[in-house]
Enzyme design. Structure first.
Site, PDB file in Angstrom:
ATOM      1  N   LYS A  45       0.925  -1.217   0.091  1.00  0.00           N
ATOM      2  CA  LYS A  45      -0.089  -0.010   0.102  1.00  0.00           C
ATOM      3  C   LYS A  45       0.783   1.217  -0.049  1.00  0.00           C
ATOM      4  CE  LYS A  45      -3.969   1.831   2.721  1.00  0.00           C
ATOM      5  NZ  LYS A  45      -3.999   2.895   1.709  1.00  0.00           N
ATOM      6  N   ASN A  69     -13.527   4.414  -4.633  1.00  0.00           N
ATOM      7  CA  ASN A  69     -12.827   4.368  -3.379  1.00  0.00           C
ATOM      8  C   ASN A  69     -12.226   5.885  -3.487  1.00  0.00           C
ATOM      9  OD1 ASN A  69      -9.725   4.997  -2.992  1.00  0.00           O
ATOM     10  ND2 ASN A  69      -9.816   3.661  -4.953  1.00  0.00           N
ATOM     11  N   CYS A 130      -2.774   8.923  -7.793  1.00  0.00           N
ATOM     12  CA  CYS A 130      -3.736   8.946  -6.915  1.00  0.00           C
ATOM     13  C   CYS A 130      -4.824  10.098  -7.182  1.00  0.00           C
ATOM     14  CB  CYS A 130      -3.295   8.874  -5.513  1.00  0.00           C
ATOM     15  SG  CYS A 130      -4.944   8.719  -4.354  1.00  0.00           S
ATOM     16  N   GLY A 243      -6.424  -3.061 -14.467  1.00  0.00           N
ATOM     17  CA  GLY A 243      -7.907  -2.660 -14.511  1.00  0.00           C
ATOM     18  C   GLY A 243      -8.834  -3.490 -14.790  1.00  0.00           C
ATOM     19  N   GLY A 244      -9.397  -4.198 -13.731  1.00  0.00           N
ATOM     20  CA  GLY A 244     -10.744  -5.057 -13.640  1.00  0.00           C
ATOM     21  C   GLY A 244     -10.459  -6.333 -13.956  1.00  0.00           C
TER      22      GLY A 244
END
Ligand code: SIN
Length: 303
Positions: A45, A69, A130, A243-244
């Site tokens: 993270k 998020n 971000c 992505g996904g």
């Protein structure tokens, strides 16, 4: 049996599957679920110099095929993370990648230098994308000039491969990718989350304190795949696609458009063992399609 190794140029991973930053804690949380040595690499993270509490709740909102998020990169700060990395490294040989954050260019540089100096850290990922730090989702990866200056500055102080994580929230992601490459990035990862909005009808207000939030999950896969395909055709450094992704087949789609490896994110929230299942599925799918190794299909989309 298919050969799963993924060539990043500066190193070879045992397979292309890397849990994405912010979806895999600091690695230790997943030790009860599977042997971390099974992963291609893992990304921790995101981290700032000092501890950070992040955005006020709510921080998550489900959508029909994904999640929004607005965490705001909460984290324990660089000193604490160094301790965690030492513990984690004692438990796994899988390459550890630190996701480096900063409120400004100087902090990015400082944090990158700290973790570049750690023997336990294999690579750095510069999180310039971000959307939940500044109001309106602004971040360095929206601007090619800023990306170039920042990557150049960080490259001067690091001795580890530097992956630069890009944002889809820009009109010219290819221009930003080329700026990162020109400034010395060793690889590019894309994409971070798409800016989205959730509203509270009763209160007539946005759900999130920061108004906008980042969308991830299966909903974004076709959008992200397109951007990865576009970037792969325009840069020479390795691209890590994300992505996904929820299946081995999804991973092979990303390899076909040119990615050297992938990151899996949102799926880790609903299925902690997803990475291991996906690695197994890649192998089974490759065997089924008689693909011997990933380089056989990497970038081979005929369009
Ligand atoms: C967040 O912590 O808000 C998400 C992290 C990111 O998108 O990089």
């Amino acid at each position: 049996m298919a050969e799963l190794s993924a060539d990043l140029g500066f190193c070879t991973l045992k397979n292309p599957v890397i849990p994405a930053s912010g979806t895999f804690g600091y690695g230790e949380e997943f030790l009860p679920f599977f042997d971390l040595d099974l992963l291609g690499a893992l990304i921790l993270k995101g981290i700032f110099r000092k501890p950070r509490s992040g955005n006020p709740p709510p921080r998550l909102a489900e959508t029909p095929a994904g999640v929004l998020n607005s965490i705001g990169l909460a984290g324990p700060g660089s000193e604490k993370l160094q301790e965690i990395i030492r513990r984690l490294h004692a438990k796994t040989r899988t390459p550890i990648i630190v996701n480096v954050c900063g409120e400004d260019d100087r902090e990015f540089e400082e944090v990158a230098e700290i973790f570049s100096a750690m023997a336990e850290v294999a690579m750095l990922e510069l999180n310039i994308s971000c959307p939940n730090i500044k109001k309106g989702g602004a971040c360095p990866a929206q601007d090619a000039g800023h990306t170039s200056r920042l990557v150049r500055r960080v490259k001067k102080v690091v001795r580890k491969p530097l992956i630069v994580k890009l944002s889809p929230n820009t009109a010219d992601i290819v221009g930003v990718a080329r700026a990162a490459e020109g400034a010395g990035a060793d690889a590019i990862s894309l994409v971070n989350t798409f800016l989205g909005l959730a509203v509270d009808l009763e209160k007539r207000k946005p759900v999130f304190a920061n108004t906008l939030a980042g969308l991830s999950g299966p909903a974004i896969k076709p959008l992200a795949l397109k951007l990865v395909w576009e970037v792969c055709r325009q840069v020479r450094i390795p691209v890590i696609g994300m992505g996904g992704i929820t299946s081995g087949r999804d991973v092979l789609d990303y390899i076909l458009v040119g990615a050297a490896a992938v990151q899996i994110g949102t799926v880790n929230f609903c299925e902690p063992g997803a990475a291991v299942r996906i690695i197994g599925e890649i192998e089974a799918e490759m065997d089924k399609l008689q693909i011997k190794n990933l380089s056989e299909i990497r970038g081979k989309l005929q369009a």
